[in-house]
Design a protein around this motif. Structure first.
Motif, PDB file in Angstrom:
ATOM      1  N   LYS A 133      46.938  54.600  38.011  1.00 54.07           N
ATOM      2  CA  LYS A 133      45.791  53.695  37.891  1.00 54.07           C
ATOM      3  C   LYS A 133      46.284  52.346  37.396  1.00 54.07           C
ATOM      4  O   LYS A 133      47.018  52.275  36.417  1.00 54.07           O
ATOM      5  CB  LYS A 133      44.809  54.244  36.846  1.00 54.07           C
ATOM      6  CG  LYS A 133      43.708  55.087  37.419  1.00 54.07           C
ATOM      7  CD  LYS A 133      42.758  55.468  36.292  1.00 54.07           C
ATOM      8  CE  LYS A 133      41.667  56.392  36.796  1.00 54.07           C
ATOM      9  NZ  LYS A 133      40.974  57.039  35.674  1.00 54.07           N
ATOM     10  N   THR A 134      45.850  51.293  38.073  1.00 52.99           N
ATOM     11  CA  THR A 134      46.236  49.950  37.671  1.00 52.99           C
ATOM     12  C   THR A 134      45.071  49.299  36.943  1.00 52.99           C
ATOM     13  O   THR A 134      43.931  49.412  37.387  1.00 52.99           O
ATOM     14  CB  THR A 134      46.586  49.102  38.905  1.00 52.99           C
ATOM     15  OG1 THR A 134      47.527  49.829  39.691  1.00 52.99           O
ATOM     16  CG2 THR A 134      47.207  47.774  38.503  1.00 52.99           C
ATOM     17  N   SER A 135      45.350  48.635  35.824  1.00 49.99           N
ATOM     18  CA  SER A 135      44.302  47.812  35.221  1.00 49.99           C
ATOM     19  C   SER A 135      44.832  46.390  35.116  1.00 49.99           C
ATOM     20  O   SER A 135      45.978  46.156  34.741  1.00 49.99           O
ATOM     21  CB  SER A 135      43.897  48.350  33.854  1.00 49.99           C
ATOM     22  OG  SER A 135      45.017  48.405  33.005  1.00 49.99           O
ATOM     23  N   HIS A 136      43.976  45.468  35.531  1.00 49.61           N
ATOM     24  CA  HIS A 136      44.390  44.076  35.596  1.00 49.61           C
ATOM     25  C   HIS A 136      43.954  43.354  34.333  1.00 49.61           C
ATOM     26  O   HIS A 136      42.809  43.467  33.909  1.00 49.61           O
ATOM     27  CB  HIS A 136      43.812  43.428  36.850  1.00 49.61           C
ATOM     28  CG  HIS A 136      44.206  44.169  38.094  1.00 49.61           C
ATOM     29  ND1 HIS A 136      45.502  44.197  38.558  1.00 49.61           N
ATOM     30  CD2 HIS A 136      43.488  44.964  38.912  1.00 49.61           C
ATOM     31  CE1 HIS A 136      45.560  44.955  39.641  1.00 49.61           C
ATOM     32  NE2 HIS A 136      44.354  45.445  39.878  1.00 49.61           N
ATOM     33  N   GLN A 137      44.887  42.633  33.739  1.00 44.27           N
ATOM     34  CA  GLN A 137      44.628  41.936  32.481  1.00 44.27           C
ATOM     35  C   GLN A 137      44.345  40.478  32.765  1.00 44.27           C
ATOM     36  O   GLN A 137      45.048  39.843  33.527  1.00 44.27           O
ATOM     37  CB  GLN A 137      45.853  42.027  31.558  1.00 44.27           C
ATOM     38  CG  GLN A 137      46.458  43.416  31.462  1.00 44.27           C
ATOM     39  CD  GLN A 137      45.548  44.376  30.748  1.00 44.27           C
ATOM     40  OE1 GLN A 137      45.122  44.109  29.626  1.00 44.27           O
ATOM     41  NE2 GLN A 137      45.228  45.504  31.389  1.00 44.27           N
ATOM     42  N   GLY A 138      43.337  39.937  32.092  1.00 45.45           N
ATOM     43  CA  GLY A 138      42.996  38.541  32.307  1.00 45.45           C
ATOM     44  C   GLY A 138      42.173  38.389  33.571  1.00 45.45           C
ATOM     45  O   GLY A 138      41.979  39.340  34.319  1.00 45.45           O
ATOM     46  N   HIS A 144      42.900  39.747  41.901  1.00 48.73           N
ATOM     47  CA  HIS A 144      43.034  38.307  42.116  1.00 48.73           C
ATOM     48  C   HIS A 144      42.669  37.569  40.830  1.00 48.73           C
ATOM     49  O   HIS A 144      41.633  37.834  40.237  1.00 48.73           O
ATOM     50  CB  HIS A 144      42.150  37.855  43.274  1.00 48.73           C
ATOM     51  CG  HIS A 144      42.559  38.474  44.574  1.00 48.73           C
ATOM     52  ND1 HIS A 144      43.741  38.154  45.196  1.00 48.73           N
ATOM     53  CD2 HIS A 144      41.984  39.427  45.317  1.00 48.73           C
ATOM     54  CE1 HIS A 144      43.859  38.869  46.291  1.00 48.73           C
ATOM     55  NE2 HIS A 144      42.814  39.672  46.391  1.00 48.73           N
ATOM     56  N   GLY A 145      43.517  36.691  40.407  1.00 49.80           N
ATOM     57  CA  GLY A 145      43.234  35.933  39.208  1.00 49.80           C
ATOM     58  C   GLY A 145      43.705  36.617  37.945  1.00 49.80           C
ATOM     59  O   GLY A 145      43.610  36.051  36.864  1.00 49.80           O
ATOM     60  N   ALA A 146      44.201  37.857  38.059  1.00 46.80           N
ATOM     61  CA  ALA A 146      44.684  38.541  36.871  1.00 46.80           C
ATOM     62  C   ALA A 146      46.001  37.925  36.415  1.00 46.80           C
ATOM     63  O   ALA A 146      46.784  37.446  37.229  1.00 46.80           O
ATOM     64  CB  ALA A 146      44.882  40.019  37.163  1.00 46.80           C
ATOM     65  N   GLU A 147      46.219  37.914  35.094  1.00 46.28           N
ATOM     66  CA  GLU A 147      47.467  37.364  34.572  1.00 46.28           C
ATOM     67  C   GLU A 147      48.589  38.379  34.665  1.00 46.28           C
ATOM     68  O   GLU A 147      49.738  38.056  34.901  1.00 46.28           O
ATOM     69  CB  GLU A 147      47.273  36.921  33.118  1.00 46.28           C
ATOM     70  CG  GLU A 147      46.526  35.612  33.010  1.00 46.28           C
ATOM     71  CD  GLU A 147      45.917  35.414  31.642  1.00 46.28           C
ATOM     72  OE1 GLU A 147      46.420  36.008  30.670  1.00 46.28           O
ATOM     73  OE2 GLU A 147      44.913  34.675  31.555  1.00 46.28           O
ATOM     74  N   SER A 148      48.234  39.617  34.434  1.00 48.81           N
ATOM     75  CA  SER A 148      49.234  40.670  34.570  1.00 48.81           C
ATOM     76  C   SER A 148      48.517  41.967  34.869  1.00 48.81           C
ATOM     77  O   SER A 148      47.289  42.043  34.773  1.00 48.81           O
ATOM     78  CB  SER A 148      50.035  40.812  33.269  1.00 48.81           C
ATOM     79  OG  SER A 148      49.171  41.240  32.234  1.00 48.81           O
ATOM     80  N   SER A 149      49.272  42.978  35.265  1.00 48.83           N
ATOM     81  CA  SER A 149      48.672  44.271  35.566  1.00 48.83           C
ATOM     82  C   SER A 149      49.452  45.355  34.845  1.00 48.83           C
ATOM     83  O   SER A 149      50.664  45.264  34.710  1.00 48.83           O
ATOM     84  CB  SER A 149      48.715  44.534  37.072  1.00 48.83           C
ATOM     85  OG  SER A 149      48.028  43.515  37.753  1.00 48.83           O
TER      86      SER A 149
END
Lengths: 480, 482
Positions: A133-138, A144-149
Motif C-alpha cells: 500500500k502506498t501513501s502519498h505525503q504532502g 500527483h502533487g505529493a512530496e513523497s510516498s
C-alpha cells in the motif's frame, strides 16, 4: 436473465463484476509471513514478499485449498492451474510483476445464485498475490502533487482470489445482491473476512449500456475504488447514466479505467498510463503447476458447509414461505434453529415468525430448540396468547427455563372458553351502540370495530385472552 | 600455470579434519596467492580476507575440540557474486546493486558453511550473468590466468579464473546457457551444470529462472563431485527443486565407462567449431572407446535452433526478473520528480548495455501481438530439443560435444558484435533448454596453447554416469601429462 430490464427507457445496463477477496490464511501466498491486518508498516515482511534479489516463492497450500473451496461453492470446474507473471511497474509491487493466474486459472465456469433465484455466471475465480500500500505525503494525498510516498509491504503477497463474473448483471440492485451474496458465501466458507471497508473484499465493476434489442455489447468502463455495497449501486448507476448522456449527444465513452469518487458521487478517469499497459503475461517459472486430484476435489466437496442459497431453499420448503421471505432469518444464521424447532413438532410458519420478530437479530441463539418448540406449541394450541408468549420468551431469553413452568409462574393459564365468553358478553352489554354498529357492519368496518372490542376484552383480562378466540366469540354473537 | 599444483579440496579437507593441517594455514596460503596475482587477473569483486580467516579459526577450534567441521573442512570456496551472502555485498557486477547487502544466505551458501567450507570471496561475472567473457562487468573484466590478454569466458569468468589461478580449489557459478561450462573450458578447469532442480536456486539472483542452475568449478572431477553432493538435494525454499537427495557421485567415480554407449552430437561437431577443438573432441572419444565405451554419432536436429530459442526465452524471463531493480527499495536510485521518472533514470544509470539489450529483447518477445511468434515459438523449439534428446537417449547413455567452439579469445575481440559473442554458447545452450546435466572436462590445449574442454551431456539426473566418463577423461589427461 432473458427478460430485458430497462435501465432507462430504451437502454439496457450491462454489468460484470470483478471481486477480489483476501484469503484469511495464517500466512501469505508465497512466504511464511503473517497475513494480518493492522500491524506497524513493514513488519510482516521477508525477502520473498519484499521481492529481494534471489528470493523465491513457495505456494501456501491453505490458500490453494481456500481458493478451490470457493470455486466449488460457486459451482466452478476446478482444473490444473498455472501461475503467471503480470508485468508492470508500480512501487507498491515489490517485484514489479504480480504473480497471478492467466490462461490456466484454478476455477472456471461457475455460477452464483441470487436470493431471488436468478443466476449470475462466474467466468473464473483465480489465485493471486496482493500488492503493498502506498501513501502519498504532502499535496492532497494523491500521487500527483505529493512530496513523497511511503510504501507499506505488509499486504504485499497476501493471497487473493479474484472472482470474475459474466456480464450477466442488468440492474444496480442485482449487482449489489451479487456482491452481498458472494460475501455471504465467502463468510460461510470461512475463507475470508470479506470486509469491504478494510479492503479485504474489493469490487471493480465493468459497466456498459446498449439500446434495448441491440445484440452486441458496447464500450465498457472499469470502475475501481468502490468500497461499500451501497457504492456498488451508486457507481454503476452514475456510470450508466454518463454513458447514456454521451450517446444521447452523439458521443461515445472511451474504454478506460475510472475511479469512484465517493465524496462527489461520480466516477473519474484514471491515469492514462493505467489504460495502456501491456502486461506481458507468461508462465511463472519459479513455480510448478497446481494439479488437484479427483480425490482432492471430492474431499473439498464433502467438506463444503451448507451455503446461503441452499439454506434459503431449505427454510422456504419447510415453512412454505417464499424464498425472499426467509432471507432475513438465513442471513442472521438462525435458520438451523428454525429447522430444529420445526423438527421437534412446532408449527413452521409460527416458528419462522417468532424467530424473525422476537429473537435478538445479531446474536447466536442460545435457547434449546425443544424449549422454543414447546413455547410455539403452547401458543398454537391457544394455551398462551401472543402477548403471553412474548412475555414467556423474554423470560426464557433472560434466565432460561421451561416455557410451561414460566407460564405457570406468571399465572398465564389458558382462559377457559366459558370465562372468555362471559367477559365478551359483558363488554357487548357495556357498549350497546358500538355493538349495534358491529352487527350490521360489512367485513371491512367490522374489522375496525373488532379491534375496539378486542382491546376492551384484553383490558378486562389483563392481556390473558387470546385475540383470535375473542374474534371468534364476537363473530358468533353477531351471527345470532 | 597449470591447475592441480595446489592441493585439492579433498586433500585439504582430509588434512584439516585429521588435524594435520590448520584451516588458517590453508586460507593464508590461498590469500597469499590472491595477493600476488589477483591485481592482474581480477577474479574477485570482493575478497573476504578477515571473514575467511575468522571462519578458518572457527574450523580449527572445532577440530581442536574434537568436532568434525564437515566434508569441506577448511576448504576455501569462491562464490559467484550473484549468490546471496548475508550481510556481504552481492552485486551481480552491476551498478544497480552496488552496496546492497542481502539479509539472508543462499541455500548453497548455507550448505557450504555447514560442510566446513570457507567463503574466500565473491567473484566477478558478466552483469547479471549476461555474457560469455566477463567483459560485461560494471567493475571491469576478469582475465584468463593462462594468458592475461585473453578472456576467461563467462558469465562465471571470475569463478573459473579463481579456480584456475588456485585462489580457491572450489568455486560456485551459475549456468543459464553455458555460464559455468564455457569459462571452465576456457580456463582449463572442471565445470558442471547439474540437472535443473538438483541444486536449489534460493538466493541465486535470477537471470532466467527456468534455465538458471548453480554448479561447481573444481580442478578435479573428484572435487567437483564432492561439491555437487554438498550443495545438491531438495530445498523446500525452491519450488522447482527436485524432491530427492543429492546424487551420489564420489562413490561411482571409479566405475569406468565399459559398455556405455556414448554419442558425439553430429550437429555440434562440424561447422563453426575450430579444428583444434574438434581434434581434442575426437581424441576424447577415442579415450572413452579405449576404456570400453561404444562411440557413435548422435543427432539432435533441433540443437541448431537452440541459440535462437534461448535468446528469446532467457531475455523474456530476464526482462521480468530484472524489473524489480527500480530504485524504490534497494540499490541505486537516481532521484526525479515522479516515481516513473525515478524508475527510468535509475535503470538507465544502473544497467549496462548488454543487460539493457536483453531487457528490451525480452520485453519485445513477450509483448501483445508478438508473444506467439517469438516467446511462444521459442517454447515450442524448447520442446523439440527435449524430444530430440529423449530420442537420442534411447540409443545412448551419454552424449559428447565440444564445450566452446574455440579456445579463449582476446579481450575486446567480440565485444562489438553481440551475435558473435552469443555463438560461444551454441554447444552449451541445448542442455539448459532441456534442463539436463552437462559438464566440461579439461582435455588438452589448442593450437594456441590455451585450454580446451570437452562437454559430456546426460539425461535428467544422469550425473553419476556423466561423472564416471569425466573421471575416465581426466585420468587419461593425467597419463599424457606425466
Amino acid at each position: 436473465m432473458t427478460e430485458v430490464i430497462e435501465f432507462q427507457p430504451g437502454w439496457e445496463l450491462i454489468v460484470g463484476l470483478e471481486v477480489h477477496c483476501e484469503l484469511a490464511t495464517k500466512t501469505k501466498m508465497f512466504c511464511g509471513c503473517r497475513n494480518e491486518f493492522g500491524h506497524e508498516p513493514n513488519t510482516n515482511v521477508c525477502p520473498t514478499c519484499l521481492g529481494l534479489p534471489g528470493s523465491l516463492p513457495v505456494v501456501n497450500g491453505s490458500a490453494v485449498e481456500y481458493a478451490m473451496r470457493l470455486g466449488r461453492a460457486l459451482q466452478c470446474t476446478v482444473s490444473p492451474s498455472v501461475f503467471a507473471r503480470k508485468n508492470y511497474f508500480y512501487p507498491d509491487m515489490p517485484k514489479d510483476y504480480q504473480v497471478t493466474q492467466y490462461d490456466k486459472p484454478t476455477n472456471t465456469a461457475g455460477k452464483l445464485e441470487l436470493p431471488d433465484g436468478s443466476f449470475v455466471g462466474i467466468t473464473r475465480a483465480h489465485l493471486e498475490e496482493d500488492t503493498g500500500k502506498t501513501s502519498h505525503q504532502g499535496g492532497d494525498g494523491r500521487i500527483h502533487g505529493a512530496e513523497s510516498s511511503l510504501v507499506d509491504y505488509n499486504r504485499a503477497g497476501v493471497p487473493l482470489v479474484e472472482i470474475v463474473s459474466e456480464p450477466d448483471i442488468r440492474t444496480a440492485d442485482q449487482a449489489k445482491a451479487y456482491v452481498d451474496e458472494l460475501r455471504k458465501i465467502v463468510l460461510a466458507l470461512g475463507v475470508s473476512d470479506a470486509k469491504m471497508e478494510e479492503g479485504s473484499m474489493r469490487v471493480d465493476a465493468n459497466v456498459s449500456v446498449r439500446p434495448v434489442g441491440e445484440p452486441e455489447f458496447r464500450t465498457r468502463c472499469e470502475i475501481k475504488n468502490i468500497n461499500s455495497i451501497r457504492s456498488v449501486g451508486r457507481a454503476i448507476e452514475y456510470e450508466a447514466k454518463r454513458h447514456i448522456a454521451l450517446y444521447d449527444v452523439g458521443e461515445k465513452p472511451t474504454q478506460e479505467t475510472r475511479h469512484w469518487d465517493e465524496e462527489h458521487g461520480r466516477t473519474r478517469a484514471g491515469r492514462s498510463k493505467e489504460n495502456s499497459d501491456d502486461y506481458r503475461y507468461f508462465d511463472e517459472p519459479d513455480l510448478v503447476p497446481l494439479v488437484p486430484t479427483a480425490d482432492d476435489i471430492a474431499r473439498i466437496d464433502a467438506a463444503l458447509p451448507m451455503l446461503p442459497a441452499s439454506r434459503r431453499r431449505r427454510l422456504a420448503e419447510i415453512t412454505g414461505a417464499a424464498a425472499a421471505d426467509v432471507t432475513l432469518v438465513v442471513d442472521r444464521g438462525h435458520d438451523d434453529f428454525v429447522v430444529s424447532v420445526v423438527g421437534v413438532g412446532a408449527d413452521a410458519k409460527k416458528t419462522l415468525t417468532r424467530v424473525e420478530n422476537d429473537l435478538p437479530p445479531d446474536q447466536p441463539i442460545t435457547l434449546a430448540p425443544q424449549s422454543f418448540a414447546q413455547l410455539v406449541i403452547m401458543e398454537t394450541a391457544g394455551e398462551l396468547t401472543a402477548t403471553q408468549a412474548k412475555q414467556v420468551l423474554a423470560e426464557m431469553l433472560e434466565n432460561g427455563g421451561d416455557p410451561k413452568a414460566i407460564a405457570a409462574a406468571k399465572g398465564f393459564e389458558a382462559m377457559a372458553s366459558g370465562a372468555l365468553e362471559a367477559v365478551v358478553d359483558g363488554i357487548i352489554a357495556a357498549n350497546p351502540a358500538d355493538w349495534a354498529e358491529f352487527v350490521v357492519a360489512d367485513d371491512k368496518a367490522r374489522k375496525k370495530l373488532s379491534g375496539f372490542f378486542t382491546g376492551q376484552v384484553m383490558k378486562a383480562t389483563q392481556g390473558q385472552a387470546d385475540g383470535r378466540a375473542v374474534a371468534e366469540v364476537l363473530a358468533r354473537r353477531a351471527a345470532r | 600455470m597449470t591447475a592441480g599444483v595446489a592441493p585439492t579440496a579433498v586433500s585439504i579437507a582430509a588434512e584439516v579434519r585429521g588435524g594435520t593441517r590448520s584451516a588458517r594455514s590453508v586460507v593464508e596460503e590461498h590469500l597469499a596467492r590472491i595477493a600476488e596475482r589477483e591485481p592482474a587477473i581480477h577474479a574477485f569483486n570482493l575478497v573476504l580476507r578477515d571473514e575467511a580467516l575468522a571462519a578458518a579459526d572457527a574450523v580449527d577450534a572445532a577440530v581442536a575440540a574434537g568436532d568434525d567441521p564437515g566434508p569441506l573442512a577448511g576448504v576455501p570456496v569462491a562464490l559467484k557474486d550473484n549468490l546471496c551472502t548475508r550481510g556481504i555485498p552481492t552485486t551481480c557486477s552491476s551498478r544497480i546493486l552496488e552496496g546492497w547487502r542481502p539479509p539472508y544466505d543462499a541455500t548453497v551458501v548455507e550448505r557450504l558453511r555447514r560442510s566446513g567450507a570457507i567463503t574466500i570471496g565473491k567473484t566477478n561475472l558478466d552483469e547479471f550473468a549476461m555474457g560469455s567473457s566477463t567483459e560485461n562487468s560494471a567493475f571491469g573484466p576478469t582475465r584468463n590466468p593462462h594468458d592475461l590478454t585473453k578472456v576467461p569466458g563467462g558469465s562465471s569468468g571470475g569463478s573459473a579464473a579463481a579456480v584456475a589461478a588456485n585462489f580457491a580449489p572450489l568455486a560456485l557459478g551459475s549456468d543459464t546457457g553455458g555460464s559455468i561450462r564455457q569459462p571452465a573450458s576456457l580456463c582449463g578447469v572442471v565445470g558442471v551444470k547439474p540437472t535443473y532442480g538438483v541444486v536449489s536456486r534460493y538466493g541465486l539472483v535470477a537471470f532466467a529462472s527456468s534455465l538458471d542452475q548453480i554448479g561447481p568449478f573444481a580442478t578435479t572431477v573428484h572435487d567437483a563431485a564432492l561439491l555437487l553432493e554438498i550443495i545438491g538435494g531438495h530445498d523446500p525454499l525452491d519450488s522447482t527443486s527436485i524432491p530427492s537427495p543429492a546424487p551420489s557421485l564420489v562413490d561411482v567415480l571409479d566405475r569406468g565407462v565399459d559398455g556405455l554407449r556414448i554419442g558425439i552430437i553430429g550437429e555440434l561437431a562440424g561447422e563453426g567449431i575450430a579444428p583444434d577443438v574438434l581434434a581434442r573432441l575426437h581424441e576424447a572419444a577415442n579415450v572413452l572407446e579405449k576404456a570400453g565405451a561404444i562411440i557413435d554419432t548422435a543427432t539432435i536436429p533441433a540443437a541448431m535452433y537452440g541459440l535462437s530459442a534461448y535468446y528469446l526465452i532467457a531475455p523474456a524471463e530476464a526482462s521480468s526478473n530484472l524489473a524489480r531493480y527500480d530504485g524504490v527499495r534497494y540499490g541505486l536510485r537516481v532521484d526525479a520528480p515522479t516515481t516513473a521518472e525515478m524508475n527510468e533514470l535509475s535503470r538507465t544509470a544502473g544497467f549496462g548495455a548488454e543487460v539493457k539489450r536483453r531487457i528490451m529483447l525480452g520485453t519485445y518477445a513477450l509483448s501483445a501481438g508478438y508473444y506467439d511468434s517469438y516467446y511462444g515459438k521459442a517454447q515450442k523449439v524448447r520442446t523439440l530439443i527435449i524430444n530430440d534428446f529423449a530420442k537420442a537417449y534411447e540409443q545412448f547413455d551419454l552424449l559428447l560435444s565440444p564445450t566452446s567452439p574455440t579456445t579463449a579469445f582476446a579481450l575486446g575481440a567480440k565485444t562489438s558484435d553481440p551475435l558473435t559473442m552469443y555463438l560461444n554458447d551454441i554447444c552449451t545452450i541445448p542442455s539448459n533448454l532441456a534442463g539436463q546435466p552437462a559438464m566440461s572436462v579439461p582435455f588438452g590445449v589448442g593450437d594456441d596453447g590455451m585450454p580446451v574442454g570437452v562437454q559430456l551431456l546426460a539425461p535428467l539426473q544422469g550425473e553419476p554416469t556423466m561423472f564416471r566418463a569425466a573421471a575416465v577423461l581426466e585420468a587419461a589427461m593425467k597419463e599424457t601429462s606425466r
